[in-house]
Design a protein around this motif. Sequence first.
Motif, PDB file in Angstrom:
ATOM      1  N   TRP B  59       0.838  -1.216   0.000  1.00 23.64           N
ATOM      2  CA  TRP B  59       0.000   0.000   0.000  1.00 23.64           C
ATOM      3  C   TRP B  59       0.862   1.251   0.000  1.00 23.64           C
ATOM      4  O   TRP B  59       0.336   2.367  -0.100  1.00 23.64           O
ATOM      5  N   ASN B 136      -5.266  -5.032  -3.511  1.00 28.06           N
ATOM      6  CA  ASN B 136      -6.596  -5.525  -3.144  1.00 28.06           C
ATOM      7  C   ASN B 136      -7.762  -4.589  -3.435  1.00 28.06           C
ATOM      8  O   ASN B 136      -8.904  -4.938  -3.143  1.00 28.06           O
ATOM      9  N   VAL B 137      -7.467  -3.413  -3.985  1.00 23.47           N
ATOM     10  CA  VAL B 137      -8.552  -2.485  -4.358  1.00 23.47           C
ATOM     11  C   VAL B 137      -8.253  -1.850  -5.719  1.00 23.47           C
ATOM     12  O   VAL B 137      -7.108  -1.856  -6.180  1.00 23.47           O
ATOM     13  N   GLN B 138      -9.302  -1.325  -6.302  1.00 23.35           N
ATOM     14  CA  GLN B 138      -9.156  -0.506  -7.520  1.00 23.35           C
ATOM     15  C   GLN B 138      -8.094   0.560  -7.284  1.00 23.35           C
ATOM     16  O   GLN B 138      -8.068   1.193  -6.221  1.00 23.35           O
ATOM     17  N   ASN B 139      -7.209   0.751  -8.250  1.00 23.67           N
ATOM     18  CA  ASN B 139      -6.263   1.860  -8.132  1.00 23.67           C
ATOM     19  C   ASN B 139      -6.234   2.661  -9.431  1.00 23.67           C
ATOM     20  O   ASN B 139      -7.100   2.493 -10.297  1.00 23.67           O
ATOM     21  N   PHE B 146     -10.605  -8.235  -6.026  1.00 22.63           N
ATOM     22  CA  PHE B 146     -11.557  -8.166  -4.910  1.00 22.63           C
ATOM     23  C   PHE B 146     -12.606  -7.072  -5.099  1.00 22.63           C
ATOM     24  O   PHE B 146     -13.486  -6.907  -4.261  1.00 22.63           O
ATOM     25  N   GLU B 147     -12.492  -6.311  -6.171  1.00 19.23           N
ATOM     26  CA  GLU B 147     -13.430  -5.210  -6.392  1.00 19.23           C
ATOM     27  C   GLU B 147     -14.664  -5.785  -7.104  1.00 19.23           C
ATOM     28  O   GLU B 147     -14.522  -6.592  -8.016  1.00 19.23           O
ATOM     29  N   ARG B 281      -5.063   1.384   4.476  1.00 17.19           N
ATOM     30  CA  ARG B 281      -5.732   2.491   5.167  1.00 17.19           C
ATOM     31  C   ARG B 281      -7.134   2.749   4.634  1.00 17.19           C
ATOM     32  O   ARG B 281      -7.767   3.731   4.999  1.00 17.19           O
ATOM     33  N   TRP B 282      -7.602   1.873   3.721  1.00 15.51           N
ATOM     34  CA  TRP B 282      -8.812   2.287   2.993  1.00 15.51           C
ATOM     35  C   TRP B 282     -10.092   2.097   3.788  1.00 15.51           C
ATOM     36  O   TRP B 282     -11.095   2.737   3.498  1.00 15.51           O
ATOM     37  N   ARG B 284     -11.589   1.272   8.047  1.00 17.42           N
ATOM     38  CA  ARG B 284     -11.201   1.113   9.444  1.00 17.42           C
ATOM     39  C   ARG B 284     -11.291  -0.360   9.800  1.00 17.42           C
ATOM     40  O   ARG B 284     -12.190  -1.065   9.330  1.00 17.42           O
TER      41      ARG B 284
END
Lengths: 341, 341
Positions: B59, B136-139, B146-147, B281-282, B284
């Motif tokens: 990240w 693990n997320v859209q960038n 996983f999106e 950090r995306w 909590r």
Amino acid sequence: MSQAPSDAPDPTARAAERAPLDPPPLIVDGVEINRWDREVLLEARRGGVSALHATCAVWEDARETLRALAAWRRRFAEHADLITPVRGADDIQRAHDEGRTGVLLGFQNTSPFEDDIELVATFRQLDVLCAQLTYNVQNLVGGSCFEPTDSGLTRFGEAVVAEMNRVGMLIDCSHVGEWTTRDAIEASRDPIAVTHANPRWFCDSPRNKTGETLKALAMRGGVVGCTLYPLFIGGPQVSRATYCRMIADLVDEIGVDHVAIGTDLTRGHPDEDLAWLRDGRWRRPDPEQRLSWPTWPAWFASAEDFPNLAEGLLDTGLHEAEARQILGENWLRLLGQVVGP
Amino acid sequence: MSQAPSDAPDPTARAAERAPLDPPPLIVDGVEINRWDREVLLEARRGGVSALHATCAVWEDARETLRALAAWRRRFAEHADLITPVRGADDIQRAHDEGRTGVLLGFQNTSPFEDDIELVATFRQLDVLCAQLTYNVQNLVGGSCFEPTDSGLTRFGEAVVAEMNRVGMLIDCSHVGEWTTRDAIEASRDPIAVTHANPRWFCDSPRNKTGETLKALAMRGGVVGCTLYPLFIGGPQVSRATYCRMIADLVDEIGVDHVAIGTDLTRGHPDEDLAWLRDGRWRRPDPEQRLSWPTWPAWFASAEDFPNLAEGLLDTGLHEAEARQILGENWLRLLGQVVGP
């Protein structure tokens, strides 16, 4: 409050004199992205602008944005005779009554939040009241209107929308892709804004919004700020009457409560700023291409021309109360609802 | 070269003794994401690992990644008896011949490039030889596995792929969404890697790849590193025979030149590291959820077990030459082709 230089005319008096509405309307500009020198602030005063939404970030990350916000702290101190910070809707009414221009700080991207959900509340605490979900490219939150494919609102995007609702920050979808915009309208508890775009039926550009999307926005209480940026009205030759007719037609379509103005003024920027504002760092500038700013319509060349626009709205047959809503009161209501008093 | 502590057994001798292949195979692990203390490096030596691809960013942004790379500079100096930097394919052969483990630095995200096309070449100059397009997320570059929706390769993503090709950096699509992976296979001039994933027909997880995508990867000369991460093999009870049968079947499907190993070992990380590695950090952390690392299969608990795996490959009927390709020579060839000698 510091004193205006003695050689300056009283700009507020001038605005009142030119205003076709009496008393002068409360004017709120949905977005401006100027280079903020004193001359630009004087233009806003001469135009009778009660408040404007000033862009503090387009590609900037958190650290770069802290610097942009610090520059505003200095500007508020230095030009306190002309501008005053907006921390809620009441500050706009107060600025209007005092003959100053309230400045509402906002972002045209979620890049300042980087990948960190905690930074939404951090920037809210720093008086950032509005953020556009994406600028000109796909980001962590969703798809841009210029991207060939629109991801829709991502999982982080959903988290950001919920967090913006929680802390009271207005969601802006002007440069956002259609699908992501529709997702945001659905996902947001609060009504959202399109601070600067026109209906696509008026000017066919991916930066303008389809009629369906504007209806969906209005159905949830949102507001669209019609832009005057030349590329998204069809060029500088478009007449005031044609532009104001578009606004009247849009009022018929989605209701007068949901139509406002967001000029997207870019005053004071040299051509050299354009490559950064358009593309940031994501691709190298094309050495063949000489970018230059478009020409604005003669009847709206700066914020000084808001009285012209007001006149155009009345000429097109809109009632005085409708013109007042469009010129500022709709933004005031939406901000009160989302951001607070 | 510094000396190993006098109480340590000669790890290379031990690997040779346990190896079912003679001479011992050149072993390359497609990815490991350990906490890199000396004990973990000793495990690699005991397992006869000639080279491994070490994750330096998941990240992290550019600045944070500079710090992670600096830590590797210190590690290379401190543990020079065990490890050596890999700057091209020849360094892997050299490490193998010297009885050390070559370490190839790479990213499991394009987050270190931030939004800046120039940072690709910057990190290549800092000896980063491989980057996964998304984690693990859209960038900004594309969609993650996983999106819920996969954007495909974005315009910045296309620019990054072309730039990685230009500077000689291996493209990894392990955590990348299927559509973005297919876009990358198409867009890339060079063959690409899936450093750590299995076929979805073996274990149905979004982190594993469809048969169609693995075929498309192989058709363009790419290599998939079969992972041993417990969640993507179906759990720690999966036997060595079952896992190695999967590899043999995959060889039948896409050809022996295109199958390798990428364990995804996570040695030395306490449970506290898991929330960061998964979600950054995306969002909590869920206070209700107590995250813990999964249990690995008894027959592959660390890099020490590479000889077990080699034995399993031979037991499943693969020829010695095929086992050697899978254990390391395919990665060596691909790196030579993409990164250089």
